[in-house]
Design a protein around this motif. Structure first.
Motif, mmCIF file in Angstrom:
data_model
loop_
_atom_site.group_PDB
_atom_site.id
_atom_site.type_symbol
_atom_site.label_atom_id
_atom_site.label_comp_id
_atom_site.label_asym_id
_atom_site.label_seq_id
_atom_site.Cartn_x
_atom_site.Cartn_y
_atom_site.Cartn_z
ATOM 1 N N ARG A 76 1.928 -4.083 -2.936
ATOM 2 C CA ARG A 76 1.500 -4.282 -4.703
ATOM 3 C C ARG A 76 2.560 -5.375 -5.078
ATOM 4 O O ARG A 76 1.944 -6.231 -6.298
ATOM 5 C CB ARG A 76 2.001 -3.075 -4.810
ATOM 6 C CG ARG A 76 0.999 -1.932 -4.539
ATOM 7 C CD ARG A 76 1.633 -0.449 -4.705
ATOM 8 N NE ARG A 76 0.420 -0.006 -3.899
ATOM 9 C CZ ARG A 76 0.533 0.578 -2.554
ATOM 10 N NH1 ARG A 76 1.672 -0.213 -1.729
ATOM 11 N NH2 ARG A 76 -0.058 1.636 -1.862
ATOM 12 N N GLY B 93 5.719 -1.590 -10.588
ATOM 13 C CA GLY B 93 4.731 -1.661 -9.777
ATOM 14 C C GLY B 93 4.911 -1.291 -8.261
ATOM 15 O O GLY B 93 4.245 -0.203 -7.792
ATOM 16 N N CYS C 40 -1.407 -3.905 -11.874
ATOM 17 C CA CYS C 40 -0.202 -4.859 -10.826
ATOM 18 C C CYS C 40 -1.405 -5.875 -11.377
ATOM 19 O O CYS C 40 -0.612 -7.292 -11.724
ATOM 20 C CB CYS C 40 -0.144 -4.753 -9.376
ATOM 21 S SG CYS C 40 1.031 -3.916 -8.519
#
Ligand code: IPE
Ligand code: IPE
Ligand code: MG
Ligand code: MG
Length: 379
Positions: free
Chosen positions: A101, A126, A230
């Protein structure tokens, strides 16, 4: 203007290549101009190298920020509330995390020229939201190992693992303090969506004929939504709402593809650092299992028999994993993964041509290649 600079400036304008005159209109131009245009369209090695180097430096910054966020000075034994941060560090600083991520956050951010310090905050938040969800997920799934280590629930019990997950989520919000309010409010919504996705998945356990649209809604909730957050946040940092929609759509589909790859890994003993066959043991109707049950009456009967038995043994689960793959469901899972990626890259639109965007395309191809490799027979 030097060639690389010209190439860079052309690639940084997402609309520039669409606006070129058609071949017919350009008929009278000199051939070398066409060759030069072709060269400019190719990203230079210097550009590709620069993004790769910057990405690794970014991941190092994220690691340092995660270590700082988790270092509250407590390094206690298993007694007392300090165990919550110890459990968080056990998972988050384990070393075997892929940091998928944060990597994607950087690449989406680069595609829109977002500032790196703000992207680090989004990436750290994230990763912390992801980690909180894993601390909870390992309790929900009764998992014993993750990232090659015993899980928090295995080491300290379910209560400590759940509360540690809650604490980790608060650290994610602390990380976003300096950033736009909308990014935090979308993080709140994302955690709610993930939580609902996991609950829907638990409620679907044992349903060998779960409709595929319900399977997809579960996966979009539990995994796609955080990938989407994200990427959206990278664009929201720049107040680019249209790009945020594109990025969110793209990344949530990449998250679904990522989950499909993960579901394939569960069907074999591959040394992933996680318990093998946990989806089968938990009666989880993942995509390959649903496809196999649809393709083969024998597999459907066997899945139903096992999932109605009082306990699924690891030996039964391993045999079922083999039977699922023998139906060709693995290849169909890779096809579905490909479709999700194709739609994701379509959503990315002109940003796929930009620095960062090109690496998102490469990341997607790599995911597909690795998923395909898990199906290669091993000797
Ligand atoms: C695991 O995520 C949960 C899924 C959504 C499949 P990752 O595969 O990103 O796990 P780590 O962070 O690398 O350990
Ligand atoms: C991902 O699903 C769970 C979350 C997004 C919280 P899995 O249950 O497949 O993840 P792993 O396989 O345990 O990492
Ligand atoms: Mg799990
Ligand atoms: Mg899994």
């Amino acid at each position: 203007m030097p060639l690389t600079e010209a190439a860079q400036s052309a690639l940084c304008n997402p609309g520039s290549w669409d606006e070129r005159p058609t071949r017919r209109a350009r008929g009278s131009r000199l051939p070398f101009q066409a060759i030069l245009r072709g060269m400019l369209r190719q990203p230079s090695h210097a550009d590709l190298l620069e993004t790769a180097v910057d990405l690794e430096a970014f991941v190092a910054d994220v690691e340092a920020a995660l270590t700082a966020a988790l270092d509250d000075g407590t390094h206690a034994g298993p007694e007392g509330p300090e165990v919550l941060m110890e459990a968080a560090r056990n998972l988050i600083l384990a070393g075997a995390a892929k940091r998928a991520r944060p990597r994607l956050t950087f690449l989406f951010g680069r595609a829109i020229d977002a500032p790196v310090d703000a992207l680090v905050d989004v990436a750290v938040a994230g990763e912390l939201i992801h980690a909180g969800s894993l601390l909870h997920d390992d309790v929900v799934d009764g998992a014993e190992t993750r990232r090659g280590r015993p899980t928090a629930n295995a080491l300290w019990g379910a209560t400590a693992a759940v509360l540690s997950g809650d604490l980790v989520l608060t650290l994610a919000f602390a990380q976003l303090r300096k950033r736009r309010r909308i990014i935090t409010s979308e993080a709140v919504e994302t955690i709610a969506t993930m939580t609902r996705g996991v609950m829907a998945e638990v409620l679907a356990r044992g349903r060998v004929e779960l409709p595929l649209d319900q399977w997809r809604a579960i996966v979009a909730g539990k995994t796609g939504s955080l990938f989407g957050w994200c990427a959206r946040s990278a664009a929201l940092l720049m107040e680019e709402d249209e790009a945020a929609d594109r990025f969110g759509d793209c990344a949530s589909r990449l998250g679904i593809a990522f989950q499909l790859a993960d579901d394939l890994l569960d069907l074999q003993r591959l040394g992933t650092g996680k318990d093998a066959f946990n989806d089968i043991l938990n009666r989880e109707p993942t995509f390959p299992i649903l496809v196999a049950a649809d393709r083969s009456k024998e597999v459907r009967t066997e899945v139903a028999r096992l999932w109605n038995a009082p306990r699924v043994t690891p030996g039964n689960a391993e045999a079922l994993g083999r039977a699922v793959l023998a139906t060709g469901a693995g290849a169909e899972t890779v096809e579905r993964l490909q479709e999700e990626i194709a739609a994701a890259l379509e959503a990315l639109g002109p940003y796929a041509e930009r620095p960062g965007g090109r690496e998102i395309v490469a990341w997607s191809k790599e995911l597909e290649t690795r998923a395909r490799e898990t199906l290669r027979p091993r000797g």
